[in-house]
Design an enzyme around this catalytic site. Structure first.
Site, short mmCIF file in Angstrom:
data_model
loop_
_atom_site.label_atom_id
_atom_site.label_comp_id
_atom_site.label_asym_id
_atom_site.label_seq_id
_atom_site.Cartn_x
_atom_site.Cartn_y
_atom_site.Cartn_z
N PHE A 253 24.82 -34.29 -78.27
CA PHE A 253 23.47 -34.26 -77.69
C PHE A 253 22.61 -35.44 -78.10
O PHE A 253 21.38 -35.37 -78.03
CB PHE A 253 22.77 -32.95 -78.05
CG PHE A 253 23.62 -31.73 -77.87
CD1 PHE A 253 24.08 -31.38 -76.61
CD2 PHE A 253 24.00 -30.96 -78.95
CE1 PHE A 253 24.89 -30.27 -76.42
CE2 PHE A 253 24.81 -29.84 -78.77
CZ PHE A 253 25.25 -29.49 -77.51
N THR A 481 32.12 -31.61 -72.63
CA THR A 481 31.55 -31.73 -71.29
C THR A 481 32.60 -31.65 -70.19
O THR A 481 32.27 -31.32 -69.05
CB THR A 481 30.84 -33.08 -71.17
OG1 THR A 481 31.75 -34.07 -71.68
CG2 THR A 481 29.58 -33.10 -71.99
N ASN A 644 34.06 -32.36 -60.83
CA ASN A 644 34.71 -31.05 -61.01
C ASN A 644 33.62 -30.00 -60.87
O ASN A 644 32.67 -29.96 -61.66
CB ASN A 644 35.37 -30.99 -62.39
CG ASN A 644 36.01 -29.63 -62.68
OD1 ASN A 644 35.44 -28.57 -62.45
ND2 ASN A 644 37.22 -29.67 -63.23
N LYS A 646 33.49 -26.89 -61.44
CA LYS A 646 33.32 -25.91 -62.51
C LYS A 646 32.68 -26.52 -63.76
O LYS A 646 31.66 -26.03 -64.25
CB LYS A 646 34.69 -25.33 -62.84
CG LYS A 646 34.67 -24.12 -63.71
CD LYS A 646 36.08 -23.57 -63.79
CE LYS A 646 36.11 -22.26 -64.54
NZ LYS A 646 37.49 -21.73 -64.56
N THR A 647 33.27 -27.59 -64.25
CA THR A 647 32.69 -28.20 -65.45
C THR A 647 31.32 -28.80 -65.14
O THR A 647 30.44 -28.80 -65.99
CB THR A 647 33.62 -29.29 -66.03
OG1 THR A 647 33.86 -30.28 -65.04
CG2 THR A 647 34.94 -28.72 -66.52
N GLN A 651 27.85 -27.91 -67.02
CA GLN A 651 27.00 -28.92 -67.63
C GLN A 651 25.53 -28.69 -67.27
O GLN A 651 24.65 -28.72 -68.12
CB GLN A 651 27.38 -30.31 -67.10
CG GLN A 651 28.42 -31.01 -67.88
CD GLN A 651 27.81 -31.61 -69.12
OE1 GLN A 651 27.67 -30.91 -70.12
NE2 GLN A 651 27.42 -32.85 -69.07
N GLY A 717 24.83 -35.12 -67.47
CA GLY A 717 24.71 -34.57 -68.82
C GLY A 717 23.31 -34.17 -69.21
O GLY A 717 23.10 -33.26 -70.00
N GLU A 718 22.31 -34.85 -68.66
CA GLU A 718 20.97 -34.64 -69.16
C GLU A 718 19.97 -34.05 -68.19
O GLU A 718 19.00 -33.40 -68.59
CB GLU A 718 20.45 -35.97 -69.75
CG GLU A 718 21.21 -36.24 -71.04
CD GLU A 718 21.08 -37.64 -71.57
OE1 GLU A 718 20.26 -37.85 -72.45
OE2 GLU A 718 21.83 -38.53 -71.13
MO1 MOS Z 1 22.30 -38.38 -74.95
S1 MOS Z 1 20.52 -37.87 -75.85
O1 MOS Z 1 21.95 -39.90 -74.35
O2 MOS Z 1 23.51 -38.06 -76.02
#
Ligand code: MOS
Length: 751
Positions: A253, A481, A644, A646-647, A651, A717-718
């Site tokens: 993270f 992830t 994907n 599912k993943t 996320q 991811g974010e």
């Molecule tokens: Mo992220 S806060 O860029 O791992």
């Protein structure tokens, strides 16, 4: 690009995008996945850190006479005997993925800059012996008055350096102050967010082993090549003499994007003892030495015309900062480009105090900044008596108002529309306290999400073996992830092999170099490199076949040959075909290998690249107790193509869960007299459990972005965390009529 292939009977096959189960799932649930602290090395010694009990001052003396006499003790390393290091250039905080920040204090002098700073490292044959000896150290300090708390630290503010070359820290368009004072409707409000600590499931850990001048580091890291570079700079040795490994990671993270002091201290202790050393942090030790999200004070000023058009948008952020490393939480970033305001002013300052370093925490800037901006928009919607979605559409930015560039793709209108429909937004009665379920107050709130679509250079290799299996490699990371899974899918599709014939390896600096896994850019950076390497290997094989008189494909143009499921096939006459392994066998059975380097091109200059989304939250608030439950969340995102299903959904869902956590629970409680976190454990630092989370409905809209990269994929991811705390705060206001501008929104703030 053709991610669309056809099988023998002409049915298209998409391996990319399929909701394949995690390929590393079985290893993880059976304990077969080896995390950093689990690597068994011969003669492995155990280290513990001893942390300062003052926030500012110096170590006067360390009496280790008792510790030395205890069984199993191999080393007591303090500033007195620690190896002197070449002085590395101190670098200020930089965005995820750029060269990592210089490590924090490494026992080079007696100074103490935060409470919890490592002041000694004790190494012994067992962990118990090391702990026992560590507890017997008698350390005397000379404390100096510490700078603690925003009020004290705000007396001397610093402006952070630009995050990227050419990017301005502060932004100005027009005269926002004048426009504000002339606006028909004005909002001037202060929003605050607390320090948050990442708390990955797997605590930070390092194993260091030297062989002569060569260093091997097993490190729980989301940036192995960054750790390699930082270690090289710290010890003044060539990066090629350092190998960093991290095949599995239990979350990061942002807190595992830098090589913190414990990494270097482990390597120093291994050098001094002449034996491999392991140092695994305890949960409590993750509050201070390995980064946290800064606290912020964000003043929002919005001026609007009666029809809702934003005449002025001002966002001034002060975020906490440490004396060990400059880092700012860039909360104003989101404000610069989300809405088409006529005039704009944003400022970003740091208030420096005696704390452990701050660092990137999931959506650094966007997560905290969206709380302020998206609550302020909601407040303005109420002031104007306009629906919050209508107000956002009124100020919709069709091109990036900051860069003055078109977006490579932007599906935000669609996200609002689909989200509103799924959530049932039209049934909302806007009046606060107007909706009920039994005796519970019901609140519906929404917010916008956005995150830049980042990409960096990456390299990859692909090897097709004579037995028809392939090995694809990149020194990247899987934080949990799904990197293993989606890179295997991308490689399989590009190679023309089934997924079970392809093995993807990551987590070793001996592999082709990857950027750090930060800024949501692994898929967009590593994906194209893997795709290119795999495609190049496949093309070599096709070239071999068409040039081979014994092949049924002999003489065909390479483009006329498809590769599917391990077969080379004439596209025009699919009965003309032969297996890859047959071609390779005729050529002596040598493996075919290809290598690729992939990087962004000029598209960044032509387009602004962002992901967008809309998030809707329902809360049920007990009118007497102020307790808040969240039965459902709807999130709709425009993120290009999911690699994907599912993943990818997982996320985004995980991001939303963290958003609820940020909105309702998380706060690193500081004792501002001592500079110590008082809830430094998972019993007192609250994060949601399953029972706290209701239905989370995540979806993505169809979005074709031809500019972003060959895969059409933006990172995910974010963005999931962005906007959630604001949607929640807006829902709480709708339910209760109480506007809470200070996170987390706990029941004491409602009664
Ligand atoms: Mo992220 S806060 O860029 O791992």
């Amino acid at each position: 690009m053709s991610t669309q292939n056809s099988t023998q009977n002409g049915t298209p096959v998409h391996i990319i995008g399929q909701g394949l189960d995690r390929l590393d799932g079985r290893l993880k649930v059976t304990g077969g996945a080896r995390y950093t602290a689990e690597h068994p090395l011969p003669r492995l010694a155990q280290a513990v850190i001893v942390q300062s009990t003052i926030a500012s001052g110096t170590v006067v003396s360390i009496d280790d006479s008792m510790a030395r006499s205890l069984p199993g003790v191999l080393l007591i390393m303090t500033y007195k005997n620690a190896p002197r290091l070449p002085v590395p250039k101190q670098e200020s905080g930089s965005p995820s993925g750029s060269p990592p920040a210089a490590p924090t204090p490494l026992l080079q002098d007696a100074s103490v800059k935060y409470n919890g700073q490592p002041v000694a490292v004790v190494v012994a044959d067992t962990l118990e012996h090391a702990r026992h000896a560590a507890q017997s150290l008698k350390i005397r300090y000379a404390a100096k008055p510490a700078v603690l708390g925003m009020q004290a630290a705000k007396k001397s503010l610093k402006t952070p350096p630009p995050r990227r070359p050419g990017e301005k820290t502060d932004a100005t368009r027009g005269n926002a102050v004048a426009a504000f004072s002339q606006s028909a409707k004005r909002l001037d409000a202060m929003y605050t967010t607390p320090i948050e600590t990442h708390n990955a499931m797997e605590p930070h850990a390092t194993i260091a082993a030297w062989q002569g001048d060569e260093l091997t580091l097993y490190d729980s890291s989301q940036n192995i090549s960054g750790v390699q570079k930082t270690a090289a700079r710290t010890f003044g040795i060539d990066p090629s003499n350092i190998r960093v490994l991290c095949p599995f990671l239990g979350g990061g993270f942002g807190s595992k994007g830098s090589a913190w002091s414990h990494v270097m201290l482990t390597a120093m202790a291994a050098k001094m003892t002449g034996t491999p050393v392991k140092l695994a942090l305890e949960r409590t030790q993750m509050f201070g030495p390995v980064g946290s999200r800064p606290m912020t004070e964000q003043r929002m000023r919005l001026g609007a015309a009666p029809n809702g058009a934003l005449k002025s948008l001002m966002h001034d952020t002060v975020s906490s900062n440490s004396f060990v490393l400059d880092f700012s939480e860039p909360s104003t970033t989101i404000t610069k480009s989300l809405y088409m305001a006529e005039s704009l002013q944003t400022t970003q300052r740091m208030a420096t105090m005696n704390l452990g370093a701050h660092t990137y925490t999931r959506a650094p800037g966007e997560a905290s900044g969206s709380f302020a901006l998206e609550c302020a928009i909601d407040e303005m919607a109420y002031a104007l008596n306009i629906d919050p979605i209508a107000l956002r559409l009124q100020n919709y930015a069709d091109k990036d108002p900051e860069k003055e560039l078109p977006f490579s793709s932007k599906s935000l209108r669609e996200c609002y529309r689909v989200g509103a429909e799924k959530f049932g937004w039209s049934r909302r009665t806007p009046e606060p306290r107007s909706m009920r379920s039994g005796r519970m107050l019901v609140g519906w709130g929404m917010a916008t999400a956005t995150y830049p679509a980042n990409r960096d250079a990456a390299k990859a290799s692909a090897l097709i073996r004579a037995d028809g299996t392939a090995l694809v490699r990149c020194g990247t990371h899987d934080l949990g992830t799904g990197t293993y899974t989606i890179m295997t899918q991308i490689a399989a599709e590009a190679l023309g092999l089934p997924v079970n014939k392809v093995r993807f390896e990551l987590g070793d600096t001996l592999q082709p170099e990857s950027p750090g896994a930060g800024g949501s850019k692994t898929t967009a950076s590593v994906g194209p490199a893997v795709y290119a390497a795999a495609k190049a290997a496949r093309e070599k094989l096709v070239a071999m076949a068409v040039a081979d008189r014994d092949s049924p494909l002999s003489g065909l143009a390479p483009e006329a040959v498809d590769v599917q499921n391990g077969w080379l096939i004439d596209r025009q006459r699919p009965d003309r075909r032969e297996p890859m392994v047959t071609v390779m066998a005729r050529h002596g059975g040598a493996a075919v290998e290809a290598y690729s380097e992939s990087k962004p091109g000029d598209e960044k200059k032509q387009y602004s690249m962002h992901s967008f989304g809309a998030v809707f939250v329902e809360v049920h608030v007990d009118p007497d107790l102020g307790t808040i439950r969240v039965p459902r969340v709807v999130g709709v995102y425009g993120i290009g193509k999911l690699m994907n299903r599912k993943t990818g959904h997982s996320q985004l869902m995980g991001g939303i869960v963290w958003g609820l956590s940020m909105g309702l629970m998380e706060k690193t409680e500081m004792d501002w007299r001592t500079g110590r976190a008082v809830n430094a454990n998972l019993a007192d630092y609250h994060v949601p459990v399953n029972a706290d989370i209701g239905v989370i409905d995540v979806s993505v809209v169809d979005e074709d972005d031809p500019h972003i990269n060959v895969l059409g994929a933006k990172g995910i991811g974010e963005i999931g965390i962005v906007g959630v705390a604001a949607a929640l705060g807006n829902a709480v206001y709708h339910a209760t009529g109480k506007r809470v501008r200070d996170l987390p929104i706990t029941l004491d703030k409602l009664i």
